[in-house]
Design a protein around this motif. Structure first.
Motif, PDB file in Angstrom:
ATOM      1  N   VAL A   1      -6.238   5.795  -0.457  1.00  8.20           N
ATOM      2  CA  VAL A   1      -5.703   6.559   0.668  1.00  8.20           C
ATOM      3  C   VAL A   1      -6.143   5.898   1.972  1.00  8.20           C
TER       4      VAL A   1
ATOM      5  N   LEU B   1      -0.795   9.401   6.932  1.00 11.40           N
ATOM      6  CA  LEU B   1      -1.422   9.174   5.634  1.00 11.40           C
ATOM      7  C   LEU B   1      -0.541   8.272   4.786  1.00 11.40           C
TER       8      LEU B   1
ATOM      9  N   TRP C   1      -5.923   6.729   6.214  1.00 14.67           N
ATOM     10  CA  TRP C   1      -5.556   7.624   7.307  1.00 14.67           C
ATOM     11  C   TRP C   1      -5.556   6.835   8.609  1.00 14.67           C
TER      12      TRP C   1
END
Length: 473
Positions: free
Chosen positions: A332, A318, A334
């Motif tokens: 964000v 992350l 991932w």
């Protein structure tokens, strides 16, 4: 919990006797006054008042300092226990051995509701490097890493080995017991030794994939350690080595985050800042990297790359990136740790995972906590603290100007402290609420139970306290 069942049976037995007495035809009517004391059937069972008095109740002098969600009339305490761990209603801790309290330790298992001792291990064979509540053969238990001397014929008298020991929660049987009894359940489920290697014995880290001890890795279901090259050749740009921050292990890969500056060879320009993930195989060979660069034109001392918080979260990587100068908005990203492909994990994918911060240069960090259901991630770095809604993809900043040291979390709340005292943070709203002193925050929570270590002053007794939380949902 055999002892608990026995106490419940005793209470029910007393209640049954009382109910039987109510059906006696000779009982006086409502208009009559009985001058005889009611007869009682003789019983060897302990009385109800004795059963409702906790054997390990908290001393009254601790009432003002307990976590505010721990009932002082229904909590338990044990003096001088160390390094507690909590899982599925069982507390594990280290207990100094009376014969040598400075070095010798036992593992103690306690009922998280009553504080009753379930079992105590034999004296551990060496100094404890790490202790963690975990699953042992699919059931709640505790795993321990120790430094062990004279561990076998393969080692010289002067050598040191890693020992990995694990016990299930019911290792002592329903009635508990002392170490050294004939009950074979007191023996650890796993006991593996391996030469220590070059790194000091304190260099021990737990990951969701297994245990990294120095330069040896023990996978969760493995029976022997695998060597890991913890000092590979670094990434080099021109004449500059890029800094790598070791993050953890995922599958058969060792993960690092790269963040460093490469100046121009003649020094006439500031050069570029490089940042991104790097994966290596256990022998140190590069498997993949996502390292990118950005011009570093303004600051000769510090990297001008983006403000980021990076971590390993189970099988995922992350990166949280601030999108404005004041770090009020974030993105964000991932990645799948095995393939470095973009990923969108669900809360169920992350449930039970322990995140590990990567960009701080430290392997383990209390600044990153995931709620047990996997739905929310709390991350703190310096005075910046944020909450990530995993499935919603949103990032909310916690409105505080102080560094938050988070210790534990449940599905709705983070417990921690700042320089001004202890506090809670609501995971849904990111609202921080101070805990009025002298009350403390929980060090550990697990479903409806909470545990805290109340440190005494110099020469004073420290207490491990716990019990059922009054704020449990």
């Amino acid at each position: 919990m055999t002892n608990i069942r026995a106490r419940v049976a005793a209470i029910l037995a007393v209640a049954a006797v009382a109910l039987a007495g109510c059906g006696d035809d000779s009982e006086p009517s409502a208009d009559e006054t009985s001058t005889e004391a009611p007869s009682e059937a003789p019983s060897d069972e302990p009385s109800t008042p004795e059963e409702t008095t906790p054997q390990f109740s908290c001393p009254p002098e601790l009432s003002d300092t307990l976590p505010e969600s721990l009932d002082p009339d229904a909590c338990w305490s044990h003096p001088d226990l160390e390094r507690p761990a909590l899982i599925d209603g069982t507390v594990f801790a280290l207990e100094p051995d009376a014969s040598d309290p400075t070095t010798a330790r036992h593992i103690l298992a306690l009922d998280a509701e009553t504080g009753e001792r379930l079992w105590k291990s034999e004296v551990l064979p060496g100094a404890v490097s790490a202790l963690r509540a975990t699953e042992v053969d699919g059931a709640p238990g505790v795993a321990v890493l120790v430094t062990e001397n004279d561990a076998g014929d393969a080692l010289t008298e002067a050598s040191t080995a890693w020992g990995y020991l694990a016990w299930p929660a019911d290792a002592g049987g329903g009635d508990g017991g002392d170490a050294g009894s004939e009950d074979p359940a007191f023996q650890p489920e796993v006991h593996i030794t391996v030469p220590q290697g070059e790194n000091p014995h304190t260099d021990v880290y737990w990951t969701d994939q297994g245990v990294l001890a120095g330069d040896q890795f023990l996978a969760t279901d493995a029976t022997e350690f695998t060597p890991v090259n913890r000092d590979p050749e670094p990434m080099v740009v021109g004449q500059y080595d890029l800094d790598e921050y070791f993050a953890g292990v995922s599958g058969d890969l060792v993960l690092s985050y790269v963040r460093g500056i490469a100046y121009t060879d003649d020094g006439s320009e500031n050069g570029d800042t490089y940042f991104g993930w790097l994966a290596r195989t256990f022998d140190g060979a590069e498997a993949w990297n996502t390292v990118a660069s950005t011009p570093n034109e303004e600051d000769l001392l510090f990297a001008e790359g983006p403000t980021q918080m990076t971590m390993v979260v189970g099988p995922y990587l992350l990166t949280i990136t601030a999108t404005d100068e004041n770090a009020t908005a974030f993105e964000v990203a991932w990645l799948d740790a095995a393939t470095h492909e973009p990923a969108t994990p669900s809360a169920a994918d992350l449930a039970g995972v322990q995140p590990i911060a990567a960009d701080s240069g430290i392997m383990a960090s209390t600044g990153a906590l995931l709620s047990p259901d996997g739905g929310h991630l709390f991350v703190a770095w310096s005075t910046l603290a944020v909450i990530v809604d995993v499935e919603g993809g949103t990032v909310t900043r916690v409105p505080t100007d102080f560094e938050i040291h988070a210790t534990t979390a449940d599905d709705s709340t983070v417990y921690g402290s700042t320089q001004n005292g202890t506090l809670t943070v609501d995971l849904a709203s990111a609202e921080a609420t101070a805990i009025e002193p002298p009350h403390e925050s929980f060090d550990l929570v697990d479903s409806e139970f909470g545990v805290a270590l109340l440190e005494g002053g110099v020469g004073e007794t420290s207490y491990l306290v716990g019990g059922r939380r009054t704020d449990a949902g």
